[in-house]
Design a protein around this motif. Structure first.
Motif, short mmCIF file in Angstrom:
data_model
loop_
_atom_site.label_atom_id
_atom_site.label_comp_id
_atom_site.label_asym_id
_atom_site.label_seq_id
_atom_site.Cartn_x
_atom_site.Cartn_y
_atom_site.Cartn_z
N VAL A 4 0.70 -1.05 -0.08
CA VAL A 4 0.12 0.04 -0.07
C VAL A 4 1.04 1.21 -0.01
O VAL A 4 1.71 1.36 1.01
N ALA A 5 0.67 2.05 -0.89
CA ALA A 5 1.55 3.20 -1.41
C ALA A 5 1.19 4.25 -0.09
O ALA A 5 0.20 4.26 0.44
N ARG A 6 1.96 5.22 0.13
CA ARG A 6 1.78 6.42 0.99
C ARG A 6 1.79 7.63 0.06
O ARG A 6 2.30 7.73 -0.86
N TYR A 7 0.82 8.28 0.36
CA TYR A 7 0.48 9.71 -0.25
C TYR A 7 0.68 10.85 0.37
O TYR A 7 0.82 11.19 1.67
N ALA A 238 -6.28 0.23 -13.87
CA ALA A 238 -5.05 0.09 -14.55
C ALA A 238 -4.00 1.03 -14.31
O ALA A 238 -4.10 1.70 -13.21
N THR A 239 -2.52 0.40 -14.78
CA THR A 239 -1.63 1.27 -14.15
C THR A 239 -0.84 1.89 -15.59
O THR A 239 -0.93 1.41 -16.69
N HIS A 240 -0.10 2.71 -15.26
CA HIS A 240 0.75 3.52 -16.40
C HIS A 240 2.05 4.11 -15.75
O HIS A 240 2.05 4.44 -14.31
N ARG A 241 3.16 4.33 -16.73
CA ARG A 241 4.29 4.63 -16.00
C ARG A 241 4.50 6.04 -16.78
O ARG A 241 4.74 5.98 -18.31
N THR A 242 5.20 7.14 -16.23
CA THR A 242 5.54 8.20 -16.83
C THR A 242 6.86 8.75 -15.96
O THR A 242 6.91 8.82 -14.74
N ASP A 243 8.00 8.95 -16.84
CA ASP A 243 9.06 9.33 -16.17
C ASP A 243 9.59 8.57 -15.08
O ASP A 243 10.10 9.04 -13.99
N GLY A 244 9.52 7.24 -15.07
CA GLY A 244 10.19 6.56 -14.19
C GLY A 244 9.17 6.15 -12.81
O GLY A 244 9.25 5.33 -11.91
N ALA A 245 7.86 6.81 -12.86
CA ALA A 245 6.84 6.92 -11.92
C ALA A 245 5.68 5.98 -12.25
O ALA A 245 5.22 6.18 -13.33
N TYR A 246 5.17 5.48 -11.37
CA TYR A 246 3.82 4.61 -11.72
C TYR A 246 2.48 5.41 -11.32
O TYR A 246 2.65 5.79 -10.00
N TYR A 247 1.66 5.22 -12.03
CA TYR A 247 0.18 5.79 -11.52
C TYR A 247 -0.75 4.77 -11.77
O TYR A 247 -0.95 3.82 -12.66
N VAL A 293 1.58 6.18 -7.32
CA VAL A 293 1.79 5.01 -6.56
C VAL A 293 3.01 4.63 -6.09
O VAL A 293 3.46 3.61 -5.28
N GLY A 294 3.87 5.23 -6.70
CA GLY A 294 5.44 5.00 -6.41
C GLY A 294 6.22 4.43 -7.58
O GLY A 294 5.66 4.93 -8.82
N ARG A 295 7.37 3.92 -7.55
CA ARG A 295 8.46 3.71 -8.64
C ARG A 295 8.65 2.00 -8.69
O ARG A 295 9.65 1.84 -9.53
N GLY A 316 -22.27 1.61 -1.06
CA GLY A 316 -21.77 0.53 -0.94
C GLY A 316 -20.29 0.51 -1.99
O GLY A 316 -20.18 1.33 -2.86
N PHE A 317 -19.38 -0.56 -1.64
CA PHE A 317 -18.10 -0.74 -2.46
C PHE A 317 -18.41 -1.00 -3.90
O PHE A 317 -19.29 -2.05 -4.24
N SER A 318 -17.87 -0.55 -4.91
CA SER A 318 -17.69 -1.16 -6.20
C SER A 318 -16.91 -2.56 -5.97
O SER A 318 -16.47 -3.09 -5.08
N ALA A 319 -17.11 -3.34 -7.12
CA ALA A 319 -16.07 -4.46 -7.33
C ALA A 319 -14.97 -4.20 -7.19
O ALA A 319 -14.46 -2.95 -7.27
N GLU A 320 -14.08 -5.32 -6.50
CA GLU A 320 -12.71 -4.97 -6.26
C GLU A 320 -11.99 -5.23 -7.81
O GLU A 320 -12.25 -6.26 -8.12
N ARG A 321 -10.84 -4.46 -8.07
CA ARG A 321 -10.39 -4.80 -9.25
C ARG A 321 -8.76 -4.82 -8.75
O ARG A 321 -8.34 -4.34 -7.81
N THR A 322 -7.89 -5.67 -9.71
CA THR A 322 -6.51 -5.61 -9.68
C THR A 322 -5.52 -5.00 -10.43
O THR A 322 -5.92 -5.29 -11.66
N ALA A 323 -4.53 -4.28 -10.20
CA ALA A 323 -3.79 -3.62 -11.04
C ALA A 323 -2.30 -4.08 -10.75
O ALA A 323 -1.97 -4.05 -9.52
N VAL A 324 -1.47 -4.04 -11.48
CA VAL A 324 -0.09 -4.32 -11.43
C VAL A 324 0.64 -3.26 -12.10
O VAL A 324 0.54 -3.23 -13.51
N THR A 325 1.73 -2.80 -11.25
CA THR A 325 2.63 -1.84 -12.14
C THR A 325 3.83 -2.69 -12.97
O THR A 325 4.30 -4.06 -12.47
N ALA A 326 3.91 -2.61 -14.45
CA ALA A 326 4.43 -3.49 -15.17
C ALA A 326 6.10 -3.40 -15.04
O ALA A 326 6.54 -2.55 -14.41
N ALA A 327 6.54 -4.55 -15.28
CA ALA A 327 8.06 -4.69 -15.03
C ALA A 327 8.64 -3.58 -16.17
O ALA A 327 8.05 -3.67 -17.12
#
Length: 327
Positions: A4-7, A238-247, A293-295, A316-327
């Motif tokens: 879990v990232a810190r914000y 989903a995730t994406h990477r910009t300038d070495g950082a993940y979002y 969310v980090g690097r 209520g909560f939405s459905a839970e989704r999983t996202a992975v920062t790509a290698a």
């Protein structure tokens, strides 16, 4: 690997991303009065007839206790309701006129907080010769959407001129009004395991009111529940990477509610992580947001989201989704 990232708090466009926390500040009040309440969010105004406007706002869920809400037309205070309510009808208005409304909250010590953003509503024209009420509504239907809310729908009424609004009654009390182009309403803030009776009446610009439609009797679910009827739908992550950082990229369709939803809470890996608060115009359709969310590559996040409803409660909560920062 899960983490879990810190914000940190940041402002991006009209959306405010903050670490979830409990109100502790003074906000300008004294130590004895608990501080001033914030400006009400999600204020809307809609003409109910040629001489009335229905004003709604989101009940303040956090911070100092609100004893009352004050409703202003221009600079004049025209209505006041207890802190447990979040809508009111302003009557005695002039047909074919545009009015400006604001709302402010007052604390137990009698001190008022800042005013909300202004909203406008224009009353329709009235005809002195119109004495014909709209027709009685067709079939009225309803369904529970959890332990604290119901969804009502009905077949439209007709009028010799035009239906201006629909009034929703709970028992003998009118609890809500929607515009004449609507044939559904969401009623929230109900008690679990309780039987309710709802009716709907049509109103025209001359304030002629139809007979009540057929009553709808519903019993809310007992106890607490998942509240799926008030959960965001179509949730994607989903995730994406910009300038070495993940979002982390999120998008969703807001739940149905009579009022404006301005706040969401995001949970990562089963724990509250951040709150999202719109400070400007709220998206009318699918909403989306991306945040840092980090690097570290190869990190998996389990994410879900829920909305703060206009009555101040969490949906209520939405459905839970999983996202992975790509290698």
């Amino acid at each position: 690997m899960r983490r879990v990232a810190r914000y940190v708090t940041s402002v991006c466009g009209t959306l405010l991303l903050t670490v979830s926390c409990t109100w502790t500040g003074d906000a300008g009040g004294s130590d004895t009065d608990g501080g001033l309440p914030p400006a009400p969010a999600g204020v809307t105004a809609a003409a109910g007839s040629a001489t009335s406007v229905h004003v709604m706002w989101n009940r303040a869920p956090d911070g100092p206790e609100v004893s009352a809400y004050e409703v202003y037309r221009g600079t004049a205070k025209v209505r006041e309701v207890p802190g447990s309510e979040h809508m009111v009808d302003v009557v005695g208005l002039t047909p074919s006129t545009t009015y400006v409304f604001t709302v402010r909250a007052r604390n137990k010590a009698g001190h008022s907080g800042p005013r909300s953003k202004t909203v406008r509503a224009t009353t329709p024209a009235a005809s002195a010769t119109d004495t014909t009420a709209p027709t009685r509504l067709g079939r009225t239907r309803g369904e529970t959407t959890g332990s604290r809310s119901v969804l009502l729908s009905w077949d439209a009424s007709t009028d010799n001129r035009e239906v201006a609004s629909y009034d929703i009654h709970q028992g003998a009390a009118r609890i809500h009004t929607v515009t004449g182009d609507r044939t559904t309403a969401v009623v929230t803030g109900l008690r679990p395991g309780t039987r309710y009776t709802f009716t709907v009446r049509a109103r025209d610009a001359a304030d002629n009111v139809s007979a009540a439609g057929s009553p709808v009797r519903l019993t809310t679910a007992p106890g607490s529940d998942t509240g799926q009827g008030t959960a965001p739908t179509g949730f994607r992550a989903a995730t994406h990477r910009t300038d070495g950082a993940y979002y982390l990229d999120l998008s969703w369709i807001p739940p149905r509610a009579d009022g404006v939803i301005t706040e969401y809470e995001i949970h990562l890996d089963g724990r509250p992580a951040t709150s999202l608060v719109w400070g400007g115009p709220v998206p009318s359709g699918r909403a989306s947001y991306s945040f840092y969310v980090g690097r570290e590559a190869g990190t998996e996040y389990r994410v879900r989201i829920r909305a703060r409803l206009p009555d101040g409660t969490w949906g209520g909560f939405s459905a839970e989704r999983t996202a992975v920062t790509a290698a």
